[in-house]
Design an enzyme around this catalytic site. Structure first.
Site, PDB file in Angstrom:
ATOM      1  N   LYS A 160       0.844  -1.190   0.000  1.00 15.88           N
ATOM      2  CA  LYS A 160       0.000   0.000   0.000  1.00 15.88           C
ATOM      3  C   LYS A 160       0.882   1.242   0.000  1.00 15.88           C
ATOM      4  O   LYS A 160       1.834   1.345   0.769  1.00 15.88           O
ATOM      5  CB  LYS A 160      -0.902  -0.009   1.239  1.00 15.88           C
ATOM      6  N   HIS A 266      -9.187  -9.750   5.236  1.00  9.56           N
ATOM      7  CA  HIS A 266      -8.452  -8.716   5.983  1.00  9.56           C
ATOM      8  C   HIS A 266      -8.521  -8.947   7.488  1.00  9.56           C
ATOM      9  O   HIS A 266      -7.653  -8.468   8.227  1.00  9.56           O
ATOM     10  CB  HIS A 266      -9.003  -7.335   5.633  1.00  9.56           C
ATOM     11  N   ARG A 269      -5.387 -10.433   8.820  1.00  7.65           N
ATOM     12  CA  ARG A 269      -4.319  -9.443   9.068  1.00  7.65           C
ATOM     13  C   ARG A 269      -4.568  -8.732  10.406  1.00  7.65           C
ATOM     14  O   ARG A 269      -3.630  -8.513  11.181  1.00  7.65           O
ATOM     15  CB  ARG A 269      -4.278  -8.453   7.903  1.00  7.65           C
ATOM     16  N   HIS A 292       2.457   0.101   8.291  1.00  6.08           N
ATOM     17  CA  HIS A 292       1.674   1.304   8.559  1.00  6.08           C
ATOM     18  C   HIS A 292       2.572   2.529   8.567  1.00  6.08           C
ATOM     19  O   HIS A 292       3.627   2.525   9.203  1.00  6.08           O
ATOM     20  CB  HIS A 292       0.974   1.192   9.915  1.00  6.08           C
ATOM     21  N   TYR A 301      -5.446  -1.428  17.320  1.00  7.22           N
ATOM     22  CA  TYR A 301      -5.502  -2.801  17.828  1.00  7.22           C
ATOM     23  C   TYR A 301      -5.385  -2.861  19.345  1.00  7.22           C
ATOM     24  O   TYR A 301      -5.762  -3.856  19.958  1.00  7.22           O
ATOM     25  CB  TYR A 301      -4.405  -3.649  17.174  1.00  7.22           C
TER      26      TYR A 301
END
Length: 319
Positions: A160, A266, A269, A292, A301
């Protein structure tokens, strides 16, 4: 709308090395924008027309915030790269609201139940998404050369944001991956014998290094069982399996495993990140493995683990 105009959009996207998925979505939104304004050329329109279109998407079409942002990114690309006139401030457009959401996470026993019922053909990619924290397309785009058995790492290419990163290779998966590579090598030899064997390579590398395009190490780890036409070059090649195949498979496995959560690929993940934090690993390490850019993205999280300042015990517990 001129076909030649859309060809120039596609060519610019390819020169800028955007992914094929991004190319399709940007072209969709640009065509949608032009049709919305009765086929007027973008040269004749500006920020006011963009704001009107974005407001229409939010108010009348009720699109999500991420969908509206994708449309805005496409139109920003159109005006900056094609028209040559930056959009400027379009903040007056009605914006779709993005409610705060806590990610869905599978517990460890749910992960095990999922792997027990999933079809054998799909088990390895699911294990890598959970065991290495890969996104769905990062997993499917893995090349054989990106697996480092010696260091037990995986190199994620053009993740990404177009960034590369290194994540871990789960040791229990090594024998299965070696078997998978052996299977891909059989496919590749059959393709070479049939006069094919070339695989799509980024940045026109196939033209620069034609022998690499037919090498085994550039082949996809999760190669499709049949060849298909590569949409950009028009050549018949062996691509990776389709992402919708795994999306359907995870839905069936969740149902079969009697997991009463709305999960997806997802979610594996999300579970990877949550379980690492639960095991006591540093949040910066988890951030690096996930790729990230902002630590705040990883910090969500901690809310799943009740470590974000909300680790409060109910008074009912002491009765």
């Amino acid at each position: 709308m001129s076909v030649r105009f859309m060809d120039s959009v596609r060519n610019t996207l390819r020169v800028k090395r955007y992914s094929y998925q991004t190319e399709k979505s940007y072209c969709y939104w640009i065509k949608y924008y032009i049709r919305y304004h009765n086929m007027r050329h973008p040269n004749e329109m500006g920020p006011d027309h963009v704001m009107q279109f974005l407001t229409y998407l939010a108010v009348q079409r009720h699109v999500s915030a991420s969908t509206q942002n994708q449309a805005l990114n496409a139109l920003n690309f159109l005006y900056v790269q094609i028209v040559g006139r930056p959009l400027g401030d379009v903040r007056k457009a009605a914006r779709a609201k993005k409610p705060p959401r806590i990610p869905v996470v599978f517990e460890r026993h749910e992960i095990k139940a999922l792997f027990d019922v999933v079809h054998p053909d799909h088990k390895l990619p699911f294990q890598l998404m959970y065991g290495s924290g890969l996104r769905l397309m990062e997993c499917l785009r893995l090349r054989i050369k990106d697996i480092d058995f010696y260091r037990k790492t995986i190199i994620v290419r053009s993740g990404k944001g177009g960034k590369d990163r290194i994540t871990l290779l789960p040791e229990p998966l090594i024998p299965t991956i070696e078997l998978k590579i052996n299977q891909v090598s059989h496919y590749h030899r059959a393709d070479l014998d049939a006069g094919f064997g070339e695989v799509w390579m980024p940045d026109a590398l196939a033209r620069k290094y034609p022998s690499e395009a037919v090498s085994l190490h550039w082949q996809y780890l999760f190669a499709s069982h049949k060849r298909s036409i590569e949409p950009r070059s028009g050549k018949e090649m062996r691509h990776h399996i389709d992402d919708s195949t795994l999306q359907r498979a995870i839905k069936k496995a969740i149902q079969k495993a009697c997991i009463y959560k709305k999960g997806s690929c997802h979610t594996l993940r999300h579970s990877f990140a949550t379980h690492l934090l639960d095991d006591g690993y540093d949040i910066r390490t988890v951030q690096e493995l996930l790729g990230h850019k902002d630590l705040k993205t990883t910090q969500i999280y901690t809310h799943v683990l009740n470590r974000g300042g909300h680790s409060v015990h109910s008074p009912l517990n002491k009765l």
